[in-house]
Write a protein that holds these residues in place. Structure first.
Motif, PDB file in Angstrom:
ATOM      1  N   GLY A  74     -13.387  50.935  -9.743  1.00 36.93           N
ATOM      2  CA  GLY A  74     -13.488  49.734 -10.555  1.00 36.93           C
ATOM      3  C   GLY A  74     -13.426  50.034 -12.032  1.00 36.93           C
ATOM      4  N   PHE A  75     -13.534  48.959 -12.781  1.00 39.45           N
ATOM      5  CA  PHE A  75     -13.479  49.019 -14.242  1.00 39.45           C
ATOM      6  C   PHE A  75     -14.478  48.005 -14.776  1.00 39.45           C
ATOM      7  CE2 PHE A  75     -11.885  46.913 -18.070  1.00 39.45           C
ATOM      8  CZ  PHE A  75     -11.712  47.979 -18.939  1.00 39.45           C
ATOM      9  N   LEU A  76     -15.161  48.371 -15.840  1.00 42.46           N
ATOM     10  CA  LEU A  76     -16.004  47.409 -16.536  1.00 42.46           C
ATOM     11  C   LEU A  76     -15.726  47.529 -18.017  1.00 42.46           C
ATOM     12  CD1 LEU A  76     -18.609  48.674 -18.268  1.00 42.46           C
ATOM     13  CD2 LEU A  76     -19.406  49.168 -15.971  1.00 42.46           C
ATOM     14  N   MET A  77     -15.978  46.456 -18.706  1.00 45.61           N
ATOM     15  CA  MET A  77     -15.966  46.507 -20.164  1.00 45.61           C
ATOM     16  C   MET A  77     -17.130  45.665 -20.655  1.00 45.61           C
ATOM     17  SD  MET A  77     -12.913  46.132 -22.930  1.00 45.61           S
ATOM     18  CE  MET A  77     -12.621  44.376 -22.901  1.00 45.61           C
ATOM     19  N   ALA A  78     -17.992  46.315 -21.409  1.00 46.36           N
ATOM     20  CA  ALA A  78     -19.111  45.615 -22.026  1.00 46.36           C
ATOM     21  C   ALA A  78     -18.724  45.234 -23.444  1.00 46.36           C
ATOM     22  CB  ALA A  78     -20.347  46.509 -22.037  1.00 46.36           C
ATOM     23  N   PHE A  79     -19.428  44.249 -23.973  1.00 42.01           N
ATOM     24  CA  PHE A  79     -19.331  43.941 -25.400  1.00 42.01           C
ATOM     25  C   PHE A  79     -20.704  44.220 -25.990  1.00 42.01           C
ATOM     26  CE2 PHE A  79     -20.195  39.928 -23.205  1.00 42.01           C
ATOM     27  CZ  PHE A  79     -21.222  39.341 -23.937  1.00 42.01           C
ATOM     28  N   LEU A  80     -20.714  44.900 -27.106  1.00 41.44           N
ATOM     29  CA  LEU A  80     -21.956  45.355 -27.708  1.00 41.44           C
ATOM     30  C   LEU A  80     -22.089  44.780 -29.108  1.00 41.44           C
ATOM     31  CD1 LEU A  80     -21.622  49.006 -26.431  1.00 41.44           C
ATOM     32  CD2 LEU A  80     -23.070  47.202 -25.478  1.00 41.44           C
ATOM     33  N   ASP A  81     -23.069  43.910 -29.260  1.00 41.10           N
ATOM     34  CA  ASP A  81     -23.372  43.297 -30.542  1.00 41.10           C
ATOM     35  C   ASP A  81     -22.154  42.570 -31.127  1.00 41.10           C
ATOM     36  OD1 ASP A  81     -25.288  42.672 -32.500  1.00 41.10           O
ATOM     37  OD2 ASP A  81     -24.566  44.270 -33.807  1.00 41.10           O
ATOM     38  N   ILE A  82     -21.533  41.742 -30.299  1.00 39.79           N
ATOM     39  CA  ILE A  82     -20.351  40.997 -30.726  1.00 39.79           C
ATOM     40  C   ILE A  82     -20.771  39.713 -31.443  1.00 39.79           C
ATOM     41  CG2 ILE A  82     -20.015  39.622 -28.623  1.00 39.79           C
ATOM     42  CD1 ILE A  82     -16.993  40.317 -28.867  1.00 39.79           C
ATOM     43  N   ASP A  83     -19.986  39.324 -32.410  1.00 44.45           N
ATOM     44  CA  ASP A  83     -20.195  38.074 -33.155  1.00 44.45           C
ATOM     45  C   ASP A  83     -19.736  36.934 -32.248  1.00 44.45           C
ATOM     46  OD1 ASP A  83     -20.338  35.964 -34.941  1.00 44.45           O
ATOM     47  OD2 ASP A  83     -19.091  36.938 -36.468  1.00 44.45           O
ATOM     48  N   HIS A  98     -19.927  33.585 -32.075  1.00 43.51           N
ATOM     49  CA  HIS A  98     -19.242  32.392 -32.573  1.00 43.51           C
ATOM     50  C   HIS A  98     -18.183  32.719 -33.620  1.00 43.51           C
ATOM     51  CE1 HIS A  98     -21.845  29.746 -30.342  1.00 43.51           C
ATOM     52  NE2 HIS A  98     -22.927  30.221 -30.933  1.00 43.51           N
ATOM     53  N   GLY A  99     -18.099  33.973 -34.020  1.00 40.92           N
ATOM     54  CA  GLY A  99     -17.112  34.368 -35.013  1.00 40.92           C
ATOM     55  C   GLY A  99     -17.494  34.033 -36.436  1.00 40.92           C
ATOM     56  N   ASP A 100     -18.743  33.629 -36.650  1.00 35.25           N
ATOM     57  CA  ASP A 100     -19.165  33.250 -38.004  1.00 35.25           C
ATOM     58  C   ASP A 100     -20.405  34.025 -38.468  1.00 35.25           C
ATOM     59  OD1 ASP A 100     -21.225  32.143 -36.519  1.00 35.25           O
ATOM     60  OD2 ASP A 100     -20.794  30.064 -37.077  1.00 35.25           O
ATOM     61  N   GLY A 101     -20.808  35.026 -37.710  1.00 39.67           N
ATOM     62  CA  GLY A 101     -21.960  35.837 -38.081  1.00 39.67           C
ATOM     63  C   GLY A 101     -23.306  35.242 -37.732  1.00 39.67           C
ATOM     64  N   SER A 102     -23.316  34.065 -37.108  1.00 38.47           N
ATOM     65  CA  SER A 102     -24.586  33.381 -36.846  1.00 38.47           C
ATOM     66  C   SER A 102     -25.303  33.863 -35.587  1.00 38.47           C
ATOM     67  CB  SER A 102     -24.356  31.869 -36.741  1.00 38.47           C
ATOM     68  OG  SER A 102     -23.563  31.562 -35.600  1.00 38.47           O
ATOM     69  N   LEU A 103     -24.581  34.517 -34.678  1.00 37.44           N
ATOM     70  CA  LEU A 103     -25.182  34.901 -33.405  1.00 37.44           C
ATOM     71  C   LEU A 103     -24.485  36.147 -32.866  1.00 37.44           C
ATOM     72  CD1 LEU A 103     -27.133  34.161 -31.072  1.00 37.44           C
ATOM     73  CD2 LEU A 103     -25.279  32.791 -30.111  1.00 37.44           C
ATOM     74  N   HIS A 104     -25.264  37.175 -32.557  1.00 36.27           N
ATOM     75  CA  HIS A 104     -24.722  38.401 -31.980  1.00 36.27           C
ATOM     76  C   HIS A 104     -25.298  38.593 -30.584  1.00 36.27           C
ATOM     77  CE1 HIS A 104     -22.647  40.202 -35.474  1.00 36.27           C
ATOM     78  NE2 HIS A 104     -23.355  39.266 -36.082  1.00 36.27           N
ATOM     79  N   GLY A 139     -31.249  46.225 -27.143  1.00 42.87           N
ATOM     80  CA  GLY A 139     -31.027  44.846 -26.720  1.00 42.87           C
ATOM     81  C   GLY A 139     -32.030  44.375 -25.690  1.00 42.87           C
ATOM     82  N   LYS A 140     -32.245  43.079 -25.648  1.00 43.14           N
ATOM     83  CA  LYS A 140     -33.224  42.476 -24.730  1.00 43.14           C
ATOM     84  C   LYS A 140     -32.578  41.525 -23.723  1.00 43.14           C
ATOM     85  CE  LYS A 140     -36.693  44.263 -27.024  1.00 43.14           C
ATOM     86  NZ  LYS A 140     -37.014  45.616 -26.675  1.00 43.14           N
ATOM     87  N   GLU A 141     -31.279  41.216 -23.910  1.00 48.13           N
ATOM     88  CA  GLU A 141     -30.584  40.284 -23.007  1.00 48.13           C
ATOM     89  C   GLU A 141     -29.172  40.794 -22.731  1.00 48.13           C
ATOM     90  OE1 GLU A 141     -32.335  35.928 -24.106  1.00 48.13           O
ATOM     91  OE2 GLU A 141     -30.932  36.813 -25.548  1.00 48.13           O
TER      92      GLU A 141
END
Length: 152
Positions: free
Chosen positions: A60-69, A71-77, A112-114
């Protein structure tokens, strides 16, 4: 044998892109090739692509995202599981659960917590799999997909 994760490298690239899910699932998850292209266009360190190996077999293959923006506006990672492709002949053997556990461990290691995930809604999607692992729908959608979160 115990499954393990390996980074995608020039040496195993062809093996990685050869992984394919059941044909009935192809509409619900992007290919490994598309995932690797997306990893390339994001800032270094955001995407975490890995092969899931059992012995010398890529299962298999996985790809995680780590601390991604998110909404694309810096408001939520957020951090989470971006893609999970278990090879058609390898499904139902615990590799999906292993992948989620390894992503959770990496997110925890980084403080991270979530752990977030999105899934294609519908009877042929992976919703039941994620719910069995403890993910909860958070009421959001992203690109028409359901957003779920797992507290770490």
């Amino acid at each position: 044998m115990t499954p393990r994760l390996e980074p995608v490298t020039p040496r195993n690239f062809d093996t990685a892109v050869a992984i394919s899910v059941h044909p009935a699932q192809e509409h619900a998850v992007s290919s490994v090739m598309q995932s690797l292209a997306e990893a390339y266009v994001h800032p270094t360190g955001v995407a975490w692509p890995r092969l899931i190996m059992e012995g010398d077999r890529a299962v298999g293959f996985l790809m995680a995202f780590l601390d991604i923006d998110w909404h694309g506006d810096g408001s939520l990672h957020r951090s989470g599981l971006w893609r999970l492709n278990i090879a058609a002949g390898e499904q139902g053997r615990g590799y999906g659960r292993f992948a989620v556990d390894r992503v959770a461990a990496e997110i925890r290691r980084r403080g991270g917590k979530e752990l977030y995930v999105t899934w294609h809604p519908g009877a042929d999607g992976p919703e039941e799999f994620y719910l069995r692992l403890g993910f909860e729908r958070n009421g959001e959608t992203s690109g028409g997909q359901t957003v779920g979160v797992l507290s770490l």
